[in-house]
Design a protein around this motif. Sequence first.
Motif, PDB file in Angstrom:
ATOM      1  N   UNK A 150       0.828  -1.210   0.000  1.00 51.56           N
ATOM      2  CA  UNK A 150       0.000   0.000   0.000  1.00 51.56           C
ATOM      3  C   UNK A 150       0.862   1.259   0.000  1.00 51.56           C
ATOM      4  N   UNK A 151       0.331   2.307  -0.605  1.00 54.40           N
ATOM      5  CA  UNK A 151       0.990   3.615  -0.495  1.00 54.40           C
ATOM      6  C   UNK A 151       0.675   4.162   0.896  1.00 54.40           C
ATOM      7  N   UNK A 152       1.344   5.233   1.287  1.00 51.77           N
ATOM      8  CA  UNK A 152       1.091   5.785   2.623  1.00 51.77           C
ATOM      9  C   UNK A 152      -0.348   6.289   2.743  1.00 51.77           C
ATOM     10  N   UNK A 153      -0.879   6.867   1.689  1.00 48.86           N
ATOM     11  CA  UNK A 153      -2.274   7.350   1.721  1.00 48.86           C
ATOM     12  C   UNK A 153      -3.234   6.172   1.853  1.00 48.86           C
ATOM     13  N   UNK A 154      -3.000   5.109   1.080  1.00 58.26           N
ATOM     14  CA  UNK A 154      -3.852   3.922   1.155  1.00 58.26           C
ATOM     15  C   UNK A 154      -3.753   3.267   2.537  1.00 58.26           C
ATOM     16  N   UNK A 155      -2.546   3.271   3.107  1.00 60.20           N
ATOM     17  CA  UNK A 155      -2.345   2.674   4.431  1.00 60.20           C
ATOM     18  C   UNK A 155      -3.168   3.426   5.475  1.00 60.20           C
ATOM     19  N   UNK A 156      -3.111   4.751   5.454  1.00 61.28           N
ATOM     20  CA  UNK A 156      -3.891   5.536   6.424  1.00 61.28           C
ATOM     21  C   UNK A 156      -5.394   5.306   6.231  1.00 61.28           C
ATOM     22  N   UNK A 157      -5.828   5.227   4.990  1.00 58.68           N
ATOM     23  CA  UNK A 157      -7.248   4.971   4.736  1.00 58.68           C
ATOM     24  C   UNK A 157      -7.633   3.586   5.269  1.00 58.68           C
ATOM     25  N   UNK A 158      -6.793   2.597   5.043  1.00 57.20           N
ATOM     26  CA  UNK A 158      -7.074   1.224   5.474  1.00 57.20           C
ATOM     27  C   UNK A 158      -7.120   1.127   7.002  1.00 57.20           C
ATOM     28  N   UNK A 159      -6.137   1.784   7.673  1.00 57.53           N
ATOM     29  CA  UNK A 159      -6.121   1.757   9.143  1.00 57.53           C
ATOM     30  C   UNK A 159      -7.361   2.491   9.677  1.00 57.53           C
ATOM     31  N   UNK A 160      -7.739   3.609   9.033  1.00 58.41           N
ATOM     32  CA  UNK A 160      -8.961   4.309   9.432  1.00 58.41           C
ATOM     33  C   UNK A 160     -10.187   3.412   9.310  1.00 58.41           C
ATOM     34  N   UNK A 161     -10.248   2.661   8.243  1.00 56.10           N
ATOM     35  CA  UNK A 161     -11.347   1.727   8.023  1.00 56.10           C
ATOM     36  C   UNK A 161     -11.388   0.675   9.140  1.00 56.10           C
ATOM     37  N   UNK A 162     -10.211   0.115   9.461  1.00 57.00           N
ATOM     38  CA  UNK A 162     -10.122  -0.919  10.513  1.00 57.00           C
ATOM     39  C   UNK A 162     -10.608  -0.334  11.838  1.00 57.00           C
ATOM     40  N   UNK A 163     -10.126   0.866  12.209  1.00 53.86           N
ATOM     41  CA  UNK A 163     -10.509   1.458  13.500  1.00 53.86           C
ATOM     42  C   UNK A 163     -11.992   1.860  13.529  1.00 53.86           C
ATOM     43  N   UNK A 164     -12.511   2.337  12.405  1.00 52.94           N
ATOM     44  CA  UNK A 164     -13.954   2.658  12.380  1.00 52.94           C
ATOM     45  C   UNK A 164     -14.779   1.380  12.598  1.00 52.94           C
ATOM     46  N   UNK A 165     -14.292   0.285  12.016  1.00 50.68           N
ATOM     47  CA  UNK A 165     -14.985  -1.000  12.227  1.00 50.68           C
ATOM     48  C   UNK A 165     -14.919  -1.419  13.689  1.00 50.68           C
ATOM     49  N   UNK A 166     -13.755  -1.252  14.307  1.00 52.70           N
ATOM     50  CA  UNK A 166     -13.620  -1.617  15.726  1.00 52.70           C
ATOM     51  C   UNK A 166     -14.484  -0.705  16.599  1.00 52.70           C
ATOM     52  N   UNK A 167     -14.528   0.604  16.227  1.00 53.00           N
ATOM     53  CA  UNK A 167     -15.375   1.541  16.982  1.00 53.00           C
ATOM     54  C   UNK A 167     -16.847   1.128  16.879  1.00 53.00           C
ATOM     55  N   UNK A 168     -17.253   0.713  15.703  1.00 56.91           N
ATOM     56  CA  UNK A 168     -18.625   0.285  15.480  1.00 56.91           C
ATOM     57  C   UNK A 168     -18.970  -0.924  16.348  1.00 56.91           C
ATOM     58  N   UNK A 169     -18.077  -1.871  16.369  1.00 54.61           N
ATOM     59  CA  UNK A 169     -18.300  -3.072  17.177  1.00 54.61           C
ATOM     60  C   UNK A 169     -18.370  -2.676  18.642  1.00 54.61           C
ATOM     61  N   UNK A 170     -17.457  -1.766  19.072  1.00 58.13           N
ATOM     62  CA  UNK A 170     -17.442  -1.349  20.462  1.00 58.13           C
ATOM     63  C   UNK A 170     -18.732  -0.602  20.805  1.00 58.13           C
ATOM     64  N   UNK A 171     -19.204   0.263  19.918  1.00 59.18           N
ATOM     65  CA  UNK A 171     -20.442   1.013  20.155  1.00 59.18           C
ATOM     66  C   UNK A 171     -21.620   0.054  20.264  1.00 59.18           C
ATOM     67  N   UNK A 172     -21.663  -0.942  19.402  1.00 61.18           N
ATOM     68  CA  UNK A 172     -22.760  -1.941  19.429  1.00 61.18           C
ATOM     69  C   UNK A 172     -22.704  -2.738  20.724  1.00 61.18           C
ATOM     70  N   UNK A 173     -21.552  -3.046  21.177  1.00 56.66           N
ATOM     71  CA  UNK A 173     -21.384  -3.801  22.426  1.00 56.66           C
ATOM     72  C   UNK A 173     -21.821  -2.959  23.600  1.00 56.66           C
ATOM     73  N   UNK A 174     -21.539  -1.658  23.549  1.00 61.10           N
ATOM     74  CA  UNK A 174     -21.860  -0.766  24.642  1.00 61.10           C
ATOM     75  C   UNK A 174     -23.385  -0.660  24.799  1.00 61.10           C
ATOM     76  N   UNK A 175     -24.075  -0.589  23.704  1.00 58.87           N
ATOM     77  CA  UNK A 175     -25.536  -0.456  23.797  1.00 58.87           C
ATOM     78  C   UNK A 175     -26.169  -1.774  24.260  1.00 58.87           C
ATOM     79  N   UNK A 176     -25.466  -2.885  24.009  1.00 60.15           N
ATOM     80  CA  UNK A 176     -26.003  -4.185  24.435  1.00 60.15           C
ATOM     81  C   UNK A 176     -25.772  -4.407  25.921  1.00 60.15           C
ATOM     82  N   UNK A 177     -24.869  -3.704  26.541  1.00 54.52           N
ATOM     83  CA  UNK A 177     -24.558  -3.933  27.956  1.00 54.52           C
ATOM     84  C   UNK A 177     -25.489  -3.234  28.852  1.00 54.52           C
TER      85      UNK A 177
END
Length: 177
Positions: A150-177
């Motif tokens: 990946x280029x540096x721009x693609x890498x940052x976009x990919x890591x952003x995607x991964x963290x947004x996915x983790x944030x989503x999972x965490x938010x969904x878990x929080x509402x379930x608790x």
Amino acid sequence: SAAMLEALRGGTGLAVGTDYHGTSVYSAYTYSTLLGAGLVLKIDRHEVEWPLIVNLLILLFTAVGITLLGMAVIGLSARHMLAKIEETWEKGKEAVREQKESFEALISALFPKFASERLMAGEHQIVVEVPKATVLVSNICNFATIIGSLSSTQLLQWIGYIFRGMDSVAEGRKSAV
């Protein structure tokens, strides 16, 4: 003259004296038995000394000239060497300044502004207290292989995607608790 008197007495030698005109002279005298007469050869002192004085002055002025010329050459050489040293010094200072700017840019890119400013001010350990936080440690399989393609721009976009996915999972878990 005194030299002629000595020659007539049968003497041979050299003398410094005054001739019949009152001029200071160097004399060589001897008695010739063949001629039965005293012989005196004289030369005015200024005729002997003047060329010597002139030659000594020429030698003195030549030595002074050569010395001054040598000093000028040494001075010019020293000035040239000093200019080269100053040029090298300035290039070195410029390289250090560029390296410092590059280092500061890297630190600023890697750390938040408050942390990069403190690091560049000389602090070695920066502690930030966060009263309540959740820390997620994650391992991404084949991470080195993935980022190598990946280029540096693609890498940052990919890591952003991964963290947004983790944030989503965490938010969904929080509402379930």
